[in-house]
Write a protein that holds these residues in place. Sequence first.
Motif, PDB file in Angstrom:
ATOM      1  N   UNK A  12      35.166  34.351  21.894  1.00 46.41           N
ATOM      2  CA  UNK A  12      36.325  34.315  21.004  1.00 46.41           C
ATOM      3  C   UNK A  12      37.654  34.530  21.711  1.00 46.41           C
ATOM      4  N   UNK A  13      37.630  34.644  23.051  1.00 43.28           N
ATOM      5  CA  UNK A  13      38.851  34.942  23.785  1.00 43.28           C
ATOM      6  C   UNK A  13      39.894  33.844  23.706  1.00 43.28           C
ATOM      7  N   UNK A  14      41.137  34.222  23.934  1.00 47.99           N
ATOM      8  CA  UNK A  14      42.276  33.311  23.936  1.00 47.99           C
ATOM      9  C   UNK A  14      43.115  33.575  25.179  1.00 47.99           C
ATOM     10  N   UNK A  15      44.072  32.688  25.503  1.00 50.07           N
ATOM     11  CA  UNK A  15      44.851  32.858  26.741  1.00 50.07           C
ATOM     12  C   UNK A  15      45.472  34.239  26.920  1.00 50.07           C
ATOM     13  N   UNK A  16      45.859  34.896  25.839  1.00 47.76           N
ATOM     14  CA  UNK A  16      46.487  36.210  26.004  1.00 47.76           C
ATOM     15  C   UNK A  16      45.521  37.262  26.553  1.00 47.76           C
ATOM     16  N   UNK A  17      44.210  36.973  26.520  1.00 47.32           N
ATOM     17  CA  UNK A  17      43.230  37.928  27.030  1.00 47.32           C
ATOM     18  C   UNK A  17      43.001  37.794  28.531  1.00 47.32           C
ATOM     19  N   UNK A  18      43.511  36.723  29.126  1.00 46.87           N
ATOM     20  CA  UNK A  18      43.214  36.443  30.533  1.00 46.87           C
ATOM     21  C   UNK A  18      43.638  37.583  31.458  1.00 46.87           C
ATOM     22  N   UNK A  19      44.869  38.130  31.388  1.00 49.30           N
ATOM     23  CA  UNK A  19      45.250  39.187  32.333  1.00 49.30           C
ATOM     24  C   UNK A  19      44.322  40.403  32.289  1.00 49.30           C
ATOM     25  N   UNK A  20      43.889  40.802  31.106  1.00 50.43           N
ATOM     26  CA  UNK A  20      42.995  41.956  30.991  1.00 50.43           C
ATOM     27  C   UNK A  20      41.639  41.643  31.607  1.00 50.43           C
ATOM     28  N   UNK A  21      41.107  40.472  31.304  1.00 47.93           N
ATOM     29  CA  UNK A  21      39.800  40.098  31.843  1.00 47.93           C
ATOM     30  C   UNK A  21      39.850  39.961  33.355  1.00 47.93           C
ATOM     31  N   UNK A  22      40.937  39.398  33.871  1.00 46.31           N
ATOM     32  CA  UNK A  22      41.068  39.229  35.314  1.00 46.31           C
ATOM     33  C   UNK A  22      41.132  40.579  36.008  1.00 46.31           C
ATOM     34  N   UNK A  23      41.924  41.506  35.497  1.00 49.73           N
ATOM     35  CA  UNK A  23      42.020  42.828  36.115  1.00 49.73           C
ATOM     36  C   UNK A  23      40.680  43.551  36.062  1.00 49.73           C
ATOM     37  N   UNK A  24      40.025  43.533  34.908  1.00 49.26           N
ATOM     38  CA  UNK A  24      38.738  44.219  34.770  1.00 49.26           C
ATOM     39  C   UNK A  24      37.684  43.593  35.683  1.00 49.26           C
ATOM     40  N   UNK A  25      37.793  42.290  35.909  1.00 52.62           N
ATOM     41  CA  UNK A  25      36.827  41.619  36.759  1.00 52.62           C
ATOM     42  C   UNK A  25      36.842  42.096  38.191  1.00 52.62           C
ATOM     43  N   UNK A  26      37.888  42.769  38.629  1.00 57.45           N
ATOM     44  CA  UNK A  26      37.956  43.275  40.001  1.00 57.45           C
ATOM     45  C   UNK A  26      37.230  44.608  40.158  1.00 57.45           C
ATOM     46  N   UNK A  27      36.711  45.166  39.065  1.00 55.61           N
ATOM     47  CA  UNK A  27      36.026  46.453  39.119  1.00 55.61           C
ATOM     48  C   UNK A  27      34.537  46.257  39.375  1.00 55.61           C
TER      49      UNK A  27
END
Length: 589
Positions: free
Chosen positions: A127-142
């Motif tokens: 259900x994600x949308x473009x506004x979720x990208x920065x959060x997902x990208x940052x979390x993906x580095x963990x």
Amino acid sequence: MSASYERSTLAPALSDHARRLRGAPVPRGGHPLPDSARTPRPRGPGPRHSEACARVKDVLRSLLDTPRADPEAALVATGVRDRTVLRAAATLDHPDEPAARALGRLLVRTGTTLVGVAAGIGLLSVLGEPEDVPYLRDLGMLDGLDSAAVEALAPLDPQAAATVGLAHGARETGLRALADALVSGRTSDLRALVVGVRAESPRDVGPGRARWIAEATRLPALLRAHPRDPELLAQAVLLLTRMTSRRDYAIALLRYGDARDLYEAITARVAGEAPATGLDRRARLLSLALDLHSGASHLLDWPPGRREQVLGALLAAVGEPTEPDTEPDTEADADPRTRRRAAWIRATAPRLRAITAPAEPCPVSRLRIEVAVADPGDPDAVETRFLVDGRPFVPWAFGPGPGDVPERTLDTGALRAGDEPREVRLAEAYCSEGCCGALYVTVRREGRYVVWGDWSRPGAPRGLPDLPVLRFDADAYDTEVARAEQDRGWSWPARDTARLIARGLRERPELLARWDLRQGWTGTDFGDPDTTVITYDDLPPTAGGAPDVQPRQYVWLLPDDGTPPEQRAAAALRRFAEEDPRRYPEPAR
């Protein structure tokens, strides 16, 4: 003392923790998590996967129907591990999508535990949308969140997804430098970073990682921005070739949204130029042409006639097999790998030209069976390919691996349609059938037709397409199977020797039975295709024997000595008849 799931409210949100680390080089495995992120699991055996998923889905539905102040606490209280929570959230069926999206965002942005954040990422993966990208990208580095973030980012921002994937998996020095630059945003000399990646070894850059490099760097646009850069062109060709490989659990090329554009960018560079020189470039261009004909590249969304044009341009760039760098007299002092690649070009290019541009136009047959041999410089499977109505069937029907070897599908007569239905394995997963499955079909004759149906994909991943019942004219089918069985133009001496030995052992089982042995696999060595490999096993213990004794396998290696395959095979079979085969090799285990 408060329960463990309540302590998370005092811990930092993982998104805040990740944001503070934004731009920093990602250590192998990802940035460490706060101690509070990993919640203890209940002692004792946990529920089955299906039960655990059902438990999490019940909690998520209750949270959507009756919102709570701390939804993360309810998820942690289930005691289910974060990976299972992620899968459960990603497959949740709920009619109120806006509410599910809002819950996913709340968990992703404020969650303090792996369990809570995993549930949020699972919801946003659908259900994600473009506004979720920065959060997902940052979390993906963990640590522990990279694969989940890549999956959620892929449909939203492939470049961000690829950057996350590269940041975690880069080992080779050049790839590490590219990953660090992408993470930090310092990509002013992206061309040099791409060229600096040593991609020759599949261990460093396999199909999936090649796709990530292309996605993260927007490779087609980068190639067009440097129209006279031979090094960048060579790297682009190598990366695209690697994406066509079946040495992966999925077909990387079909997951790469710009695959057709990269083909076009490469073709624009090589079309109209003089034929390529150098074995590397010629072999890789030929590999791309071969995949366009009968591999996954054929399945890309090509405009009518364009695939054939690109294939023709690539074959023209390969040149004729009489070019100097493939002439036998220039190979006399070359290493075996170079000689094998030159021989492969001489054999494969004319065969592909004859198939794709026949002297006389002819209608596309309902079924065509071909054997594809990969570039010996980048070893891959020798596979049987099936074109149905002109389109490759196995890449569409079964992603985890290539078509089976011709020794199994053709040499044994498995595809022949007899009076009784016969189950035939058409493809096996890259890892093994026992790991990620295989593709089976039942072949039966029905009057004037041969029918392929009753498909089976045991162990294969979900999401594969439904397979149709295929009907072939029986006479045409029999003719095509016979033609494919008799066509040995793809083979080479060591492979022919292996085929003749295997056939001899099938026809004369007493050769091994007299020594209490049974026939195993016979073929050529993956790393040295000029060596024939013969395997056989001790017979399993009888009912009165020791059941815990494992039969030993033996491996007999026969390097090519220039003797004709018929003579070498006959000599091997005579030796089986005269001497205990246990004395030839060392046991494999």
